[in-house]
Motif scaffolding. Structure first.
Motif, PDB file in Angstrom:
ATOM      1  N   ALA A 387     -11.104   2.501  -3.047  1.00 20.36           N
ATOM      2  CA  ALA A 387     -12.380   1.810  -3.258  1.00 20.36           C
ATOM      3  C   ALA A 387     -12.326   1.011  -4.560  1.00 20.36           C
ATOM      4  O   ALA A 387     -12.907  -0.065  -4.671  1.00 20.36           O
ATOM      5  CB  ALA A 387     -13.519   2.833  -3.299  1.00 20.36           C
ATOM      6  N   ILE A 420     -12.449  -4.996   5.261  1.00 21.95           N
ATOM      7  CA  ILE A 420     -11.340  -4.918   6.216  1.00 21.95           C
ATOM      8  C   ILE A 420     -11.826  -5.544   7.519  1.00 21.95           C
ATOM      9  O   ILE A 420     -12.960  -5.281   7.956  1.00 21.95           O
ATOM     10  CB  ILE A 420     -10.966  -3.435   6.496  1.00 21.95           C
ATOM     11  CG1 ILE A 420     -10.613  -2.714   5.189  1.00 21.95           C
ATOM     12  CG2 ILE A 420      -9.827  -3.320   7.491  1.00 21.95           C
ATOM     13  CD1 ILE A 420     -10.660  -1.218   5.282  1.00 21.95           C
ATOM     14  N   GLY A 445       0.964   2.868   1.497  1.00 22.07           N
ATOM     15  CA  GLY A 445       0.380   2.835   2.844  1.00 22.07           C
ATOM     16  C   GLY A 445       0.283   4.200   3.484  1.00 22.07           C
ATOM     17  O   GLY A 445       0.191   4.314   4.698  1.00 22.07           O
ATOM     18  N   ALA A 449      -3.457   7.860   5.810  1.00 21.99           N
ATOM     19  CA  ALA A 449      -2.838   8.763   6.794  1.00 21.99           C
ATOM     20  C   ALA A 449      -2.986  10.205   6.322  1.00 21.99           C
ATOM     21  O   ALA A 449      -3.275  11.102   7.117  1.00 21.99           O
ATOM     22  CB  ALA A 449      -1.372   8.405   6.987  1.00 21.99           C
ATOM     23  N   SER A 472     -16.488  -1.914   2.086  1.00 21.25           N
ATOM     24  CA  SER A 472     -16.112  -0.975   3.140  1.00 21.25           C
ATOM     25  C   SER A 472     -16.798   0.354   2.877  1.00 21.25           C
ATOM     26  O   SER A 472     -17.039   0.711   1.723  1.00 21.25           O
ATOM     27  CB  SER A 472     -14.603  -0.716   3.138  1.00 21.25           C
ATOM     28  OG  SER A 472     -13.908  -1.928   3.068  1.00 21.25           O
TER      29      SER A 472
HETATM   30  P1  ADP Z   1      -2.286   2.007   0.382  1.00 26.61           P
HETATM   31  O1  ADP Z   1      -3.572   2.005  -0.344  1.00 26.61           O
HETATM   32  O2  ADP Z   1      -1.214   2.733  -0.310  1.00 26.61           O
HETATM   33  O3  ADP Z   1      -1.888   0.676   0.868  1.00 26.61           O
HETATM   34  P2  ADP Z   1      -3.736   3.444   2.382  1.00 26.61           P
HETATM   35  O4  ADP Z   1      -3.256   4.231   3.547  1.00 26.61           O
HETATM   36  O5  ADP Z   1      -4.589   4.158   1.406  1.00 26.61           O
HETATM   37  O6  ADP Z   1      -2.483   2.835   1.723  1.00 26.61           O
HETATM   38  O7  ADP Z   1      -4.521   2.210   2.931  1.00 26.61           O
HETATM   39  C1  ADP Z   1      -3.998   1.442   3.994  1.00 26.61           C
HETATM   40  C2  ADP Z   1      -4.562   0.043   3.941  1.00 26.61           C
HETATM   41  O8  ADP Z   1      -5.946   0.074   4.273  1.00 26.61           O
HETATM   42  C3  ADP Z   1      -4.511  -0.578   2.598  1.00 26.61           C
HETATM   43  O9  ADP Z   1      -3.258  -1.191   2.375  1.00 26.61           O
HETATM   44  C4  ADP Z   1      -5.628  -1.592   2.646  1.00 26.61           C
HETATM   45  O10 ADP Z   1      -5.202  -2.752   3.316  1.00 26.61           O
HETATM   46  C5  ADP Z   1      -6.644  -0.939   3.540  1.00 26.61           C
HETATM   47  N1  ADP Z   1      -7.720  -0.284   2.753  1.00 26.61           N
HETATM   48  C6  ADP Z   1      -7.808   1.017   2.446  1.00 26.61           C
HETATM   49  N2  ADP Z   1      -8.925   1.266   1.744  1.00 26.61           N
HETATM   50  C7  ADP Z   1      -9.552   0.094   1.571  1.00 26.61           C
HETATM   51  C8  ADP Z   1     -10.772  -0.333   0.937  1.00 26.61           C
HETATM   52  N3  ADP Z   1     -11.584   0.532   0.319  1.00 26.61           N
HETATM   53  N4  ADP Z   1     -11.113  -1.650   0.988  1.00 26.61           N
HETATM   54  C9  ADP Z   1     -10.317  -2.520   1.639  1.00 26.61           C
HETATM   55  N5  ADP Z   1      -9.163  -2.193   2.252  1.00 26.61           N
HETATM   56  C10 ADP Z   1      -8.781  -0.908   2.228  1.00 26.61           C
END
Ligand code: ADP
Length: 495
Positions: A387, A420, A445, A449, A472
């Protein structure tokens, strides 16, 4: 009262002076009865003869007459009383007739008869419908007497067991029960005798061709009007297919759990064993950089930098994979966990990032839940990190809130970041799936998960709502009543 006199029965007198039998009194006066009432006279002749020839009196005889009255044909109902009138010599000279019309009674009786007929017809129709339902039901519907003799047998029973009604009616219900389950029948009979109903009793029965089938029985006592149990109706449902499906589902679930466990072990072992050589590469590459750094040309220095960067990234991926594989296999037992304390600790961990990003995090009062507190902390931390990380041009504003339903708590982590697109709502929860390059936003990423795996271990779900450019909101649920993962009794966190 009317008087008819003489051999031709001349009409002489009507004390009521009202139309009688459809004729006006003046029209009938002085004329032979047979001429005045030609349409009904034949009907009256037997009584007239009885009076005139044999001197008999008839009292309160009811007769139905269709007559013309004031130009209309009507059905009328009369009560007649005839008696002879004798002359001085004692001879029968005429007759006196008292006719009381009671058509209203007739109509009421007709109406009653019509209603009764309608009632009977409806009852018959209902009975026919019920019979059709019983006959066409997929369930077997069997009637039996108190001593276990089959009394009725529908089409469903024939389809399930293969016997026709003629083959079983009059025989013992025991013929459908496998020898080792005969005891069940005595038990069922005893319960029926106490007026109990037996619902969805799952057992095994035998068909005509000797097959054993899984059935569900619902048995209800049948009582007579005095309330005494005189037999039972049995509804038999063939659940063989459902049982097989249940078994294969349970088998699949077991296989899935086993293969998941194997995969987890594999990921754990692989990542664990990969760590060592990875550290060696990292270590020696850094040593090379330190010792030879100055003597290398620019290209070689850059390449060495790539090796070190790649090794670091590989190390991060391996660490994440290890964390991921540990969620299922190395989680702690569930216990009451105060989410307020958990989030306060997470905020402390993220203090530096919150400050450098000028983030504002608001945490609403949160409940105590039954959970693995360490994993819950990891969950809140991953969502908070994202966030804050995926902010746009505005400083990040994050709010953690909760809503309770009777079954579960639903937590929400809302931000005002980049958002997103809906087509990625599912993909982001898959391991190593990212929507950005490392240069744009750092990360491996795996965060979401891991979140998903933690939430699922707690019997919940995780999902996202988002508008690109606005922010989001990640929601996840935690069951209020949770089973300890080692199979202990349920604990109700809401109470
Ligand atoms: P990472 O943050 O390491 O890329 P995550 O599994 O936590 O991996 O998140 C996967 C993807 O989801 C992120 O790369 C991002 O594109 C999207 N995402 C996650 N949380 C948010 C958020 N709060 N706002 C926008 N996009 C998000």
């Amino acid at each position: 009262m009317h008087v008819w006199w003489g051999p031709e029965l001349i009409y002489l007198y009507n004390d009521a002076h009202i139309p009688v039998l459809g004729k006006r009194h003046p029209d009938a006066l002085g004329r032979p009865a047979a001429q005045v009432w030609p349409e009904i006279w034949p009907q009256l002749t037997p009584q007239i003869d009885a009076v005139m020839l044999r001197g008999e009196s008839t009292w309160n005889e009811r007769a139905y007459i269709a007559l013309e009255r004031q130009g209309f044909r009507e059905d009328a109902w009369f009560t007649w009383s005839y008696s002879p009138i004798r002359d001085e010599a004692g001879q029968i000279g005429g007759l006196m007739c008292i006719a009381l019309e009671d058509t209203a009674v007739l109509l009421a009786e007709q109406e009653r008869a019509r209603i009764e007929e309608q009632r009977q017809r409806k009852a018959q129709e209902l009975q026919a419908k019920l019979a059709a339902i019983v006959e066409s039901s997929d369930d077997g519907i069997i009637g039996k007497t108190l001593d276990g003799v089959i009394a009725t047998w529908n089409g469903g029973a024939e389809r399930i067991f293969g016997y026709t009604s003629a083959e079983v009616v009059g025989r013992q219900i025991l013929m459908l029960i496998p020898p080792e389950r005969r005891g069940e029948e005595a038990d069922i009979q005893a319960r029926l005798g106490r007026g109990e109903r037996i619902e969805h009793f799952e057992t095994v029965r035998v068909t005509k061709d000797g097959r054993r089938i899984a059935v569900s029985l619902t048995v209800s006592p049948m009582k007579n009007s005095a309330g005494a149990v005189i037999g039972a109706s049995k509804i038999v449902r063939d659940i063989t297919a459902r049982k097989k499906a249940d078994e294969s589902l349970a088998q699949q679930a077991e296989e899935l759990a086993r293969s998941n466990l194997e995969l987890e072990r594999f990921a754990y072992v692989a990542s664990h064993d990969l760590q060592e050589p990875m550290r060696t590469i990292q270590c020696f590459a850094q040593l090379l950089q330190r010792n030879l750094g100055q003597s290398l040309d620019a290209d070689a220095r850059e390449n060495l930098g790539f090796i070190i960067g790649g090794a670091q990234r590989m190390q991060a991926l391996i660490n994440d994979l290890l964390t991921y594989s540990r969620v299922g296999s190395q989680g702690a037992a569930f216990a009451p966990a105060d989410c307020n304390e958990i989030c306060a600790k997470v905020l402390q961990n993220l203090q530096a990032s919150i400050q450098s990003n000028q983030a504002h995090v608001k945490i609403e009062p949160l409940p105590v839940v039954i959970a693995d507190a360490t994993q819950l902390g990891q969950l809140f931390q991953n969502l908070l990190v994202n966030a804050i990380k995926f902010h746009g041009t505005r400083p990040p504003r994050v709010r953690i809130s909760v809503q309770g339903t009777p079954r579960e708590w639903i937590f929400s982590v809302a931000d005002n970041g980049i958002g997103i697109a809906p087509e990625y709502f599912n993909r982001i929860f898959v391991i190593f799936q990212r929507l950005h390059t490392i240069e744009e936003y750092g990360g491996t990423g795996i965060g979401l998960a891991i979140c998903k795996k933690i939430v699922e271990r707690h019997g919940g779900r995780i999902w996202v709502e988002s508008v690109v450019g606005e922010g989001s909101t990640f929601h996840f649920s935690i069951l209020k009543r949770e089973r300890h993962h080692d199979g202990e009794a349920l604990i109700d966190s809401a109470g």
